[in-house]
Design an enzyme around this catalytic site. Structure first.
Site, PDB file in Angstrom:
ATOM      1  N   GLN A 303      39.223 -21.451  35.488  1.00 26.42           N
ATOM      2  CA  GLN A 303      38.327 -21.601  36.870  1.00 26.42           C
ATOM      3  C   GLN A 303      36.975 -20.618  36.558  1.00 26.42           C
ATOM      4  OE1 GLN A 303      40.315 -20.872  40.384  1.00 26.42           O
ATOM      5  NE2 GLN A 303      41.720 -22.458  40.037  1.00 26.42           N
ATOM      6  N   GLU A 387       1.800 -17.719  29.753  1.00 23.61           N
ATOM      7  CA  GLU A 387       1.367 -18.798  30.635  1.00 23.61           C
ATOM      8  C   GLU A 387       1.520 -18.348  31.715  1.00 23.61           C
ATOM      9  OE1 GLU A 387       0.024 -21.850  30.058  1.00 23.61           O
ATOM     10  OE2 GLU A 387       0.560 -22.003  27.847  1.00 23.61           O
TER      11      GLU A 387
HETATM   12  C1  FAD Z   1       4.749 -15.582  21.653  1.00 26.39           C
HETATM   13  C2  FAD Z   1       3.760 -15.651  22.290  1.00 26.39           C
HETATM   14  C3  FAD Z   1       2.747 -16.596  22.481  1.00 26.39           C
HETATM   15  C4  FAD Z   1       1.550 -16.488  23.044  1.00 26.39           C
HETATM   16  N1  FAD Z   1       0.582 -17.563  22.992  1.00 26.39           N
HETATM   17  C5  FAD Z   1      -0.669 -17.482  23.585  1.00 26.39           C
HETATM   18  C6  FAD Z   1      -1.774 -18.285  23.307  1.00 26.39           C
HETATM   19  O1  FAD Z   1      -1.617 -19.158  22.727  1.00 26.39           O
HETATM   20  N2  FAD Z   1      -2.923 -17.926  23.943  1.00 26.39           N
HETATM   21  C7  FAD Z   1      -3.056 -16.869  24.740  1.00 26.39           C
HETATM   22  O2  FAD Z   1      -4.286 -16.587  25.211  1.00 26.39           O
HETATM   23  N3  FAD Z   1      -2.106 -16.067  24.934  1.00 26.39           N
HETATM   24  C8  FAD Z   1      -0.823 -16.255  24.545  1.00 26.39           C
HETATM   25  N4  FAD Z   1       0.442 -15.493  24.665  1.00 26.39           N
HETATM   26  C9  FAD Z   1       0.083 -14.237  25.518  1.00 26.39           C
HETATM   27  C10 FAD Z   1       0.460 -14.117  26.806  1.00 26.39           C
HETATM   28  O3  FAD Z   1      -0.242 -15.209  27.731  1.00 26.39           O
HETATM   29  C11 FAD Z   1       0.334 -12.832  27.330  1.00 26.39           C
HETATM   30  O4  FAD Z   1       1.565 -12.104  26.810  1.00 26.39           O
HETATM   31  C12 FAD Z   1       0.832 -12.541  28.817  1.00 26.39           C
HETATM   32  O5  FAD Z   1      -0.267 -13.116  29.520  1.00 26.39           O
HETATM   33  C13 FAD Z   1       1.102 -11.121  29.401  1.00 26.39           C
HETATM   34  O6  FAD Z   1       0.072 -10.470  28.909  1.00 26.39           O
HETATM   35  P1  FAD Z   1       0.562  -9.088  28.302  1.00 26.39           P
HETATM   36  O7  FAD Z   1       1.569  -9.406  27.377  1.00 26.39           O
HETATM   37  O8  FAD Z   1      -0.493  -8.251  27.738  1.00 26.39           O
HETATM   38  O9  FAD Z   1       1.310  -8.204  29.307  1.00 26.39           O
HETATM   39  P2  FAD Z   1       0.793  -7.431  30.576  1.00 26.39           P
HETATM   40  O10 FAD Z   1      -0.655  -8.095  31.293  1.00 26.39           O
HETATM   41  O11 FAD Z   1       0.593  -5.926  30.140  1.00 26.39           O
HETATM   42  O12 FAD Z   1       2.169  -7.285  31.489  1.00 26.39           O
HETATM   43  C14 FAD Z   1       3.074  -6.228  31.157  1.00 26.39           C
HETATM   44  C15 FAD Z   1       4.043  -6.460  32.285  1.00 26.39           C
HETATM   45  O13 FAD Z   1       3.332  -5.842  33.552  1.00 26.39           O
HETATM   46  C16 FAD Z   1       3.363  -6.657  34.742  1.00 26.39           C
HETATM   47  N5  FAD Z   1       2.251  -6.876  35.410  1.00 26.39           N
HETATM   48  C17 FAD Z   1       0.729  -6.981  35.103  1.00 26.39           C
HETATM   49  N6  FAD Z   1       0.163  -7.222  35.898  1.00 26.39           N
HETATM   50  C18 FAD Z   1       0.772  -6.887  37.217  1.00 26.39           C
HETATM   51  C19 FAD Z   1       0.489  -6.897  38.590  1.00 26.39           C
HETATM   52  N7  FAD Z   1      -0.505  -7.160  39.135  1.00 26.39           N
HETATM   53  N8  FAD Z   1       1.656  -6.752  39.396  1.00 26.39           N
HETATM   54  C20 FAD Z   1       2.971  -6.532  38.935  1.00 26.39           C
HETATM   55  N9  FAD Z   1       3.278  -6.525  37.727  1.00 26.39           N
HETATM   56  C21 FAD Z   1       2.295  -6.873  36.666  1.00 26.39           C
HETATM   57  C22 FAD Z   1       3.525  -8.227  33.952  1.00 26.39           C
HETATM   58  O14 FAD Z   1       4.352  -9.144  34.618  1.00 26.39           O
HETATM   59  C23 FAD Z   1       4.636  -7.661  32.648  1.00 26.39           C
HETATM   60  O15 FAD Z   1       5.888  -7.549  33.033  1.00 26.39           O
HETATM   61  C24 FAD Z   1       1.340 -15.573  24.147  1.00 26.39           C
HETATM   62  C25 FAD Z   1       2.385 -14.663  24.059  1.00 26.39           C
HETATM   63  C26 FAD Z   1       3.536 -14.690  23.409  1.00 26.39           C
HETATM   64  C27 FAD Z   1       4.521 -13.649  23.443  1.00 26.39           C
END
Ligand code: FAD
Length: 408
Positions: A303, A387
């Site tokens: 289950q 995204e």
């Molecule tokens: C494999 C991969 C492919 C990608 N491809 C592309 C691409 O083709 N083109 C492109 O432009 N980008 C791309 N990205 C980037 C992706 O869109 C970003 O990683 C994403 O937008 C988050 O940004 P960051 O990693 O800087 O995290 P941060 O913005 O630094 O966030 C870190 C943490 O803080 C949280 N946080 C941030 N702001 C707030 C808020 N206001 N309130 C509460 N929590 C918050 C977030 O939710 C997250 O948990 C890709 C990422 C990966 C991993």
């Protein structure tokens, strides 16, 4: 194949054809090798051409030979590709929704003619440069600039985490026009940067670009060490005074609505794609549970295992319904970005958790690349983050539901 509420029976001929074509493509070209690609960190770039031949890139557009299929057909395509691997779905999402769509929507006729046929055929690869090292969730604060210079612009800045940057022929770079007027809000514009060098020129005399790795002033590099999306190429784009002609600017859009409208398109595909990844995990777990014997019979008779399968099937089905409803709204022009946020947020969280539960049902075998759940689970860490992170979509919904913007 899980379709508990028989959505299949409502599909029209075009939708079935696209769904079946994509499913066969994944069975033939992705499944046999995806475990190996994931393990070795190989991006299956050779698939671009085959995907182009099958009209997998931006098939919703009606331009040239692009078929202009329905949003539901497109969703089903994303669902089947992501059942193969999120990296393969990303190839189609980035090329179609993030590169071809803005060129089609905001580009000049010359830009469309230069790029859309090659991108559609998979003869050229595109990438979308929005994220920067210091600006991920808050792209409006981007630092990349385009400074007017002669009859063009010089681009400076770094874009990171860019899917397909290391292999791309063209990048849609989002940047701010720096007219030197401090204190004014510089408008965000999209620029088509030809990474093969045709459009980024060194002819501008004295202030020539210094880096020439790919073309004047533009350099791309691969991001290594990823434990997610391993069968996908991800990189950085470094722009150092890279000169582009004025007609490299996308003329039809100014401001953050440019990149954000592209992201809404791509997120729509992700809401569907996540269902495919989750379904693939569910099917692997169901088959394993009925085959694997412990204590003298299949583990599916316990289950505890049945509860897991019932919960997975229910969550996948509700996510399917959400994606399907988006297709109806989109087809009649009523889909709002916030509704896409709800589906992206829900469906990716669902797929992330379903992948982990499926992995659990497979016991020790579940941690290998011989079975898909662990690979999908690892990929979902990216899909949960890119995204718009799960948190950011929560805030988008919060603002929509309360009228109070928590970003401020
Ligand atoms: C494999 C991969 C492919 C990608 N491809 C592309 C691409 O083709 N083109 C492109 O432009 N980008 C791309 N990205 C980037 C992706 O869109 C970003 O990683 C994403 O937008 C988050 O940004 P960051 O990693 O800087 O995290 P941060 O913005 O630094 O966030 C870190 C943490 O803080 C949280 N946080 C941030 N702001 C707030 C808020 N206001 N309130 C509460 N929590 C918050 C977030 O939710 C997250 O948990 C890709 C990422 C990966 C991993």
């Amino acid at each position: 194949m899980l379709d508990y509420l028989d959505l299949e029976s409502d599909l029209d001929g075009e939708e079935r054809l696209i769904r079946d074509t994509a499913r066969e493509f994944v069975d033939e070209h992705v499944r046999p090798e995806i475990g190996e690609w994931f393990e070795s960190g190989t991006s299956p770039d050779h698939l671009f051409e085959a995907m182009g031949e099958l009209d997998f890139f931006a098939p919703t557009l009606s331009w040239g030979t692009l078929p202009g299929v329905s949003p539901r057909s497109y969703g089903l395509l994303m669902q089947e590709l992501e059942a193969g691997d999120s990296g393969v779905r990303s190839m189609a999402s980035v090329q179609g929704a993030l590169v071809m769509s803005p060129i089609h929507e905001f580009g000049s006729e010359a830009q469309r003619e230069r790029w859309l046929p090659d991108l559609a055929a998979g003869d050229a690869v595109g990438c979308f440069g929005l994220t920067e090292p210091e600006h991920g969730s808050d792209p409006a604060s981007m630092e990349t600039t385009a400074m007017p210079d002669g009859d063009g612009y010089r681009l400076s800045g770094t874009k990171t985490w860019i899917t397909n940057a290391p292999i791309a022929d063209v990048a849609v770079i989002w940047c701010k026009i720096d007219d030197g007027d401090a204190g004014t809000d510089d408008p965000v514009r999209g620029v088509l940067v030809d990474l093969d060098g045709d459009g980024v020129s060194e002819e501008q005399g004295e202030s020539e670009p210094r880096q020439t790795d790919r073309s004047g002033g533009v350099e791309t590099s691969e991001i290594d060490g990823k434990l997610s999306m391993r069968a996908s190429s991800t990189g950085e784009i470094h722009l150092r005074d890279a000169w582009v002609p004025e007609d490299a600017l996308l003329p039809g859009v100014e401001g953050m609505k440019g990149p954000l409208s592209c992201l809404t398109e791509a997120r729509y595909g992700i809401a569907w794609g996540a269902v495919g990844a989750a379904r693939d995990c569910f099917e692997a777990a169901r088959e394993y549970a009925t085959d694997r014997e412990q204590f003298g019979g299949p583990i599916a008779r316990f289950q505890l295992q049945q509860e897991k399968l019932a919960e997975m099937a229910t969550r996948i089905t509700t996510a399917q319904l959400l994606a399907d409803r988006l297709a109806t709204l989109k087809a009649r022009g009523d889909l709002r970005p916030q509704q896409v946020s709800m589906a992206k947020r829900n469906n990716v969280r669902m797929a992330r958790e379903v992948a982990q539960t499926a992995r659990e049902i497979l016991g020790g075998n579940g941690i290998t690349t011989d079975y898909p759940p662990m690979r999908h689970a690892a990929n979902m860490e990216t899909v949960y983050t890119y995204e718009g992170t799960h948190d950011i979509h929560t805030l988008i919904l919060g603002a929509d539901l309360t009228g109070i913007d928590a970003f401020e």
